[in-house]
Write a protein that holds these residues in place. Structure first.
Motif, PDB file in Angstrom:
ATOM      1  N   UNK A 147     -85.903  66.240 -28.517  1.00  0.00           N
ATOM      2  CA  UNK A 147     -87.104  66.266 -27.588  1.00  0.00           C
ATOM      3  C   UNK A 147     -87.466  64.861 -27.072  1.00  0.00           C
ATOM      4  N   UNK A 148     -86.653  63.832 -27.169  1.00  0.00           N
ATOM      5  CA  UNK A 148     -86.958  62.481 -26.973  1.00  0.00           C
ATOM      6  C   UNK A 148     -87.648  61.652 -27.998  1.00  0.00           C
ATOM      7  N   UNK A 149     -87.710  60.325 -27.687  1.00  0.00           N
ATOM      8  CA  UNK A 149     -88.231  59.523 -28.695  1.00  0.00           C
ATOM      9  C   UNK A 149     -88.073  58.132 -28.398  1.00  0.00           C
ATOM     10  N   UNK A 150     -88.057  57.121 -29.230  1.00  0.00           N
ATOM     11  CA  UNK A 150     -87.983  55.504 -29.112  1.00  0.00           C
ATOM     12  C   UNK A 150     -87.126  55.119 -30.016  1.00  0.00           C
ATOM     13  N   UNK A 151     -86.473  54.091 -29.609  1.00  0.00           N
ATOM     14  CA  UNK A 151     -85.511  53.161 -30.488  1.00  0.00           C
ATOM     15  C   UNK A 151     -85.271  51.828 -30.177  1.00  0.00           C
ATOM     16  N   UNK A 152     -85.188  50.909 -31.215  1.00  0.00           N
ATOM     17  CA  UNK A 152     -84.831  49.751 -31.031  1.00  0.00           C
ATOM     18  C   UNK A 152     -83.523  49.050 -31.119  1.00  0.00           C
ATOM     19  N   UNK A 153     -82.737  48.609 -30.100  1.00  0.00           N
ATOM     20  CA  UNK A 153     -81.526  48.078 -30.101  1.00  0.00           C
ATOM     21  C   UNK A 153     -81.439  46.508 -29.942  1.00  0.00           C
ATOM     22  N   UNK A 154     -80.360  46.251 -30.202  1.00  0.00           N
ATOM     23  CA  UNK A 154     -79.961  44.654 -30.076  1.00  0.00           C
ATOM     24  C   UNK A 154     -78.680  44.465 -29.543  1.00  0.00           C
ATOM     25  N   UNK A 155     -78.792  43.380 -28.436  1.00  0.00           N
ATOM     26  CA  UNK A 155     -77.692  43.154 -27.542  1.00  0.00           C
ATOM     27  C   UNK A 155     -76.863  41.696 -28.214  1.00  0.00           C
ATOM     28  N   UNK A 156     -75.750  41.610 -28.254  1.00  0.00           N
ATOM     29  CA  UNK A 156     -75.465  40.261 -28.622  1.00  0.00           C
ATOM     30  C   UNK A 156     -74.719  39.732 -27.567  1.00  0.00           C
ATOM     31  N   UNK A 157     -75.395  38.773 -26.740  1.00  0.00           N
ATOM     32  CA  UNK A 157     -75.043  38.200 -25.546  1.00  0.00           C
ATOM     33  C   UNK A 157     -73.960  37.189 -25.851  1.00  0.00           C
ATOM     34  N   UNK A 158     -73.053  37.216 -24.755  1.00  0.00           N
ATOM     35  CA  UNK A 158     -71.847  36.163 -24.852  1.00  0.00           C
ATOM     36  C   UNK A 158     -72.292  34.667 -24.794  1.00  0.00           C
ATOM     37  N   UNK A 159     -73.672  34.590 -24.028  1.00  0.00           N
ATOM     38  CA  UNK A 159     -73.936  33.100 -23.546  1.00  0.00           C
ATOM     39  C   UNK A 159     -74.912  32.779 -24.419  1.00  0.00           C
ATOM     40  N   UNK A 160     -75.638  33.148 -25.164  1.00  0.00           N
ATOM     41  CA  UNK A 160     -76.910  32.766 -25.843  1.00  0.00           C
ATOM     42  C   UNK A 160     -76.469  33.199 -27.471  1.00  0.00           C
ATOM     43  N   UNK A 161     -77.170  32.264 -28.463  1.00  0.00           N
ATOM     44  CA  UNK A 161     -77.050  32.489 -29.864  1.00  0.00           C
ATOM     45  C   UNK A 161     -77.851  33.704 -30.264  1.00  0.00           C
ATOM     46  N   UNK A 162     -79.007  33.791 -29.672  1.00  0.00           N
ATOM     47  CA  UNK A 162     -80.187  34.853 -30.258  1.00  0.00           C
ATOM     48  C   UNK A 162     -79.847  36.206 -29.509  1.00  0.00           C
ATOM     49  N   UNK A 163     -79.990  37.189 -30.514  1.00  0.00           N
ATOM     50  CA  UNK A 163     -79.910  38.532 -30.115  1.00  0.00           C
ATOM     51  C   UNK A 163     -81.101  38.795 -29.128  1.00  0.00           C
ATOM     52  N   UNK A 164     -80.786  39.866 -28.104  1.00  0.00           N
ATOM     53  CA  UNK A 164     -81.965  40.246 -27.122  1.00  0.00           C
ATOM     54  C   UNK A 164     -82.150  41.545 -27.616  1.00  0.00           C
ATOM     55  N   UNK A 165     -83.560  41.659 -27.832  1.00  0.00           N
ATOM     56  CA  UNK A 165     -84.027  43.177 -28.248  1.00  0.00           C
ATOM     57  C   UNK A 165     -83.924  44.012 -27.017  1.00  0.00           C
TER      58      UNK A 165
END
Length: 264
Positions: A147-165
């Motif tokens: 029925x749908x919902x919400x989630x939090x993912x993280x990206x691991x960029x190739x160019x910066x150290x910190x993950x992107x929410x």
């Protein structure tokens, strides 16, 4: 000189695309040496393997709906172009170019679709998030039930150290709705908004920065013709395309969100 290959296709959009490329292609009945177009509504994975075994030079999978568990990119040794309903290779490249190497600090994905049609929109939204965040995604928390919902993912960029929410919000439209909706926003000093409303305007990409806002020009080439050109170029150059691997990676993310809900 443009690459020249025959095309095996039954879908009207692709037969029209062949007619638009008279110097590059023509209709064929057999897979050997040809670009084979496979509709994504059916058992497209089995048909892809059959086309490869029959000597196809490349395959186009058009709008895949479900992704079989047996699908593995490593089993395919020919170029595969995946035509996705809310994602174009040229549009994605344009969106990245207009960000001028500015890393995203957060990405949001908002999507909605009629009942039973959420997964393809989610997959395309997840891929847009990976493109704009410049890295692969993995789930952190939340779930997307039927029925749908919400989630939090993280990206691991190739160019910066910190993950992107990456936040994902998905909803199921009412029974009378037929058209899916998608909006992906990348925030930073440069803001990118990708929208698909399915109401004729198609895919829209707007980039905003300190100097103002600019909408990317419309892509007048049909997605079927673009897919054929990419397949023929890849076959001619012996290139390995990322499409199939990306599709399977996106499905893995979406399936993980679904599975989290089932286990919860």
């Amino acid at each position: 000189m443009s690459p020249v290959f025959p095309v095996v296709a039954s879908h009207a959009r692709y037969r029209a695309a062949v007619a638009e490329l008279p110097r590059s292609t023509w209709h064929a009945e057999t897979a050997h040496g040809a670009v084979v177009v496979i509709p994504g509504e059916g058992a497209w994975w089995e048909e892809l393997l059959e086309a490869q075994a029959a000597g196809a030079s490349a395959v186009v999978v058009s709008h895949p709906q479900s992704i079989p568990a047996a699908a593995q990119a490593g089993l395919v040794g020919i170029p595969v172009v995946v035509e996705r309903p809310h994602l174009r290779a040229d549009a994605a490249a344009e969106a990245v170019r207009r960000r001028a190497e500015t890393p995203a600090t957060v990405v949001t994905v908002e999507c909605a679709a009629p009942s039973g049609g959420l997964d393809p929109v989610l997959r395309d939204g997840v891929r847009w998030a990976a493109v704009l965040a410049d890295g692969p995604l993995h789930a952190v928390s939340g779930a997307i039930p039927a029925e749908g919902g919400m989630a939090l993912l993280e990206a691991r960029p190739l160019t910066v150290a910190d993950p992107v929410p990456v936040t994902v919000l998905a909803a199921v439209l009412g029974t009378k709705a037929r058209t899916p909706l998608l909006r992906v926003t990348a925030l930073a000093k440069v803001r990118t908004v990708v929208e698909w409303d399915g109401l004729g305007s198609g895919l829209s990409i707007r980039t905003s920065a300190e100097g103002g806002s600019m909408r990317a020009p419309n892509h007048y080439e049909g997605s079927a013709r673009l897919a054929l050109r990419r397949a023929m170029e890849a076959a001619s150059e012996g290139a390995v395309l990322p499409d199939l691997g990306e599709l399977l990676a996106d499905q893995l993310v979406v399936s993980g969100l679904r599975q989290e809900h089932k286990q919860g």
